[in-house]
Scaffold this motif. Sequence first.
Motif, PDB file in Angstrom:
ATOM      1  N   LEU A   1       0.890  -1.058   0.003  1.00 27.84           N
ATOM      2  CA  LEU A   1       0.230  -0.031  -0.116  1.00 27.84           C
ATOM      3  C   LEU A   1       0.733   1.095   0.167  1.00 27.84           C
ATOM      4  O   LEU A   1       0.454   1.928  -0.812  1.00 27.84           O
ATOM      5  N   ILE A   2       1.831   1.388   0.871  1.00 29.72           N
ATOM      6  CA  ILE A   2       2.693   2.596   0.821  1.00 29.72           C
ATOM      7  C   ILE A   2       3.613   2.656  -0.422  1.00 29.72           C
ATOM      8  O   ILE A   2       3.566   3.729  -1.159  1.00 29.72           O
ATOM      9  N   GLY A   3       3.759   1.546  -1.174  1.00 24.78           N
ATOM     10  CA  GLY A   3       4.493   1.401  -2.445  1.00 24.78           C
ATOM     11  C   GLY A   3       3.610   2.178  -3.496  1.00 24.78           C
ATOM     12  O   GLY A   3       3.866   3.011  -4.310  1.00 24.78           O
ATOM     13  N   PHE A   4       2.184   1.677  -3.443  1.00 25.54           N
ATOM     14  CA  PHE A   4       1.310   2.167  -4.178  1.00 25.54           C
ATOM     15  C   PHE A   4       1.010   3.680  -4.029  1.00 25.54           C
ATOM     16  O   PHE A   4       0.848   4.545  -5.112  1.00 25.54           O
ATOM     17  N   ILE A   5       0.965   4.137  -2.779  1.00 28.95           N
ATOM     18  CA  ILE A   5       0.698   5.474  -2.750  1.00 28.95           C
ATOM     19  C   ILE A   5       1.905   6.500  -3.128  1.00 28.95           C
ATOM     20  O   ILE A   5       1.758   7.510  -3.373  1.00 28.95           O
ATOM     21  N   ILE A   6       3.327   5.944  -2.759  1.00 32.28           N
ATOM     22  CA  ILE A   6       4.361   6.708  -3.580  1.00 32.28           C
ATOM     23  C   ILE A   6       4.192   6.726  -5.037  1.00 32.28           C
ATOM     24  O   ILE A   6       4.336   7.825  -5.313  1.00 32.28           O
ATOM     25  N   VAL A   7       3.959   5.806  -5.699  1.00 31.00           N
ATOM     26  CA  VAL A   7       3.883   5.636  -7.078  1.00 31.00           C
ATOM     27  C   VAL A   7       2.592   6.661  -7.426  1.00 31.00           C
ATOM     28  O   VAL A   7       2.784   7.573  -8.534  1.00 31.00           O
ATOM     29  N   LEU A   8       1.550   6.680  -6.708  1.00 32.40           N
ATOM     30  CA  LEU A   8       0.523   7.377  -7.215  1.00 32.40           C
ATOM     31  C   LEU A   8       0.800   9.132  -6.929  1.00 32.40           C
ATOM     32  O   LEU A   8       0.410   9.917  -7.630  1.00 32.40           O
ATOM     33  N   VAL A   9       1.653   9.403  -5.986  1.00 33.78           N
ATOM     34  CA  VAL A   9       1.986  10.739  -5.760  1.00 33.78           C
ATOM     35  C   VAL A   9       2.843  11.242  -6.740  1.00 33.78           C
ATOM     36  O   VAL A   9       2.785  12.266  -7.406  1.00 33.78           O
ATOM     37  N   LEU A  10       3.746  10.286  -7.334  1.00 38.35           N
ATOM     38  CA  LEU A  10       4.970  10.421  -8.435  1.00 38.35           C
ATOM     39  C   LEU A  10       3.736  10.831  -9.699  1.00 38.35           C
ATOM     40  O   LEU A  10       4.017  11.806 -10.446  1.00 38.35           O
ATOM     41  N   VAL A  11       2.790   9.902 -10.129  1.00 42.08           N
ATOM     42  CA  VAL A  11       2.052  10.229 -11.193  1.00 42.08           C
ATOM     43  C   VAL A  11       1.103  11.472 -10.995  1.00 42.08           C
ATOM     44  O   VAL A  11       1.119  12.172 -11.888  1.00 42.08           O
ATOM     45  N   ILE A  12       0.651  11.818  -9.944  1.00 35.02           N
ATOM     46  CA  ILE A  12       0.046  13.007  -9.722  1.00 35.02           C
ATOM     47  C   ILE A  12       0.950  14.320 -10.056  1.00 35.02           C
ATOM     48  O   ILE A  12       0.165  15.373 -10.773  1.00 35.02           O
ATOM     49  N   ASN A  13       2.044  14.231  -9.456  1.00 34.32           N
ATOM     50  CA  ASN A  13       2.918  15.565  -9.585  1.00 34.32           C
ATOM     51  C   ASN A  13       3.338  15.597 -11.115  1.00 34.32           C
ATOM     52  O   ASN A  13       3.326  16.764 -11.602  1.00 34.32           O
ATOM     53  N   GLY A  14       3.413  14.389 -11.916  1.00 37.05           N
ATOM     54  CA  GLY A  14       3.807  14.398 -13.462  1.00 37.05           C
ATOM     55  C   GLY A  14       2.437  15.028 -14.206  1.00 37.05           C
ATOM     56  O   GLY A  14       2.655  15.905 -15.059  1.00 37.05           O
ATOM     57  N   LEU A  15       1.263  14.752 -13.536  1.00 36.79           N
ATOM     58  CA  LEU A  15       0.166  15.124 -14.294  1.00 36.79           C
ATOM     59  C   LEU A  15      -0.071  16.681 -14.051  1.00 36.79           C
ATOM     60  O   LEU A  15      -0.473  17.467 -15.094  1.00 36.79           O
TER      61      LEU A  15
END
Length: 68
Positions: free
Chosen positions: A39-53
């Motif tokens: 879950l923590i890994g998923f949240i980290i990836v989600l934050v990266l994607v949101i910042n990129g968007l």
Amino acid sequence: MFTDASILFQIAGIGIIVALIHTILKQMGKEEIAQFATLIGFIIVLVLVINGLSDLFQQIKSVFLYQG
């Protein structure tokens, strides 16, 4: 912020590391901690994607709302 493919390599690297941690913890019998690590890994990836968007939308906004 990121170059062309660097965000893809970062996401892939995080995925590999999280999968390794999940497998090790699951083999040790700590399924709950393994799920939490995933879950923590998923949240980290989600934050990266949101910042990129966010960066992408800022660039699109600057192109179409250019007031010169």
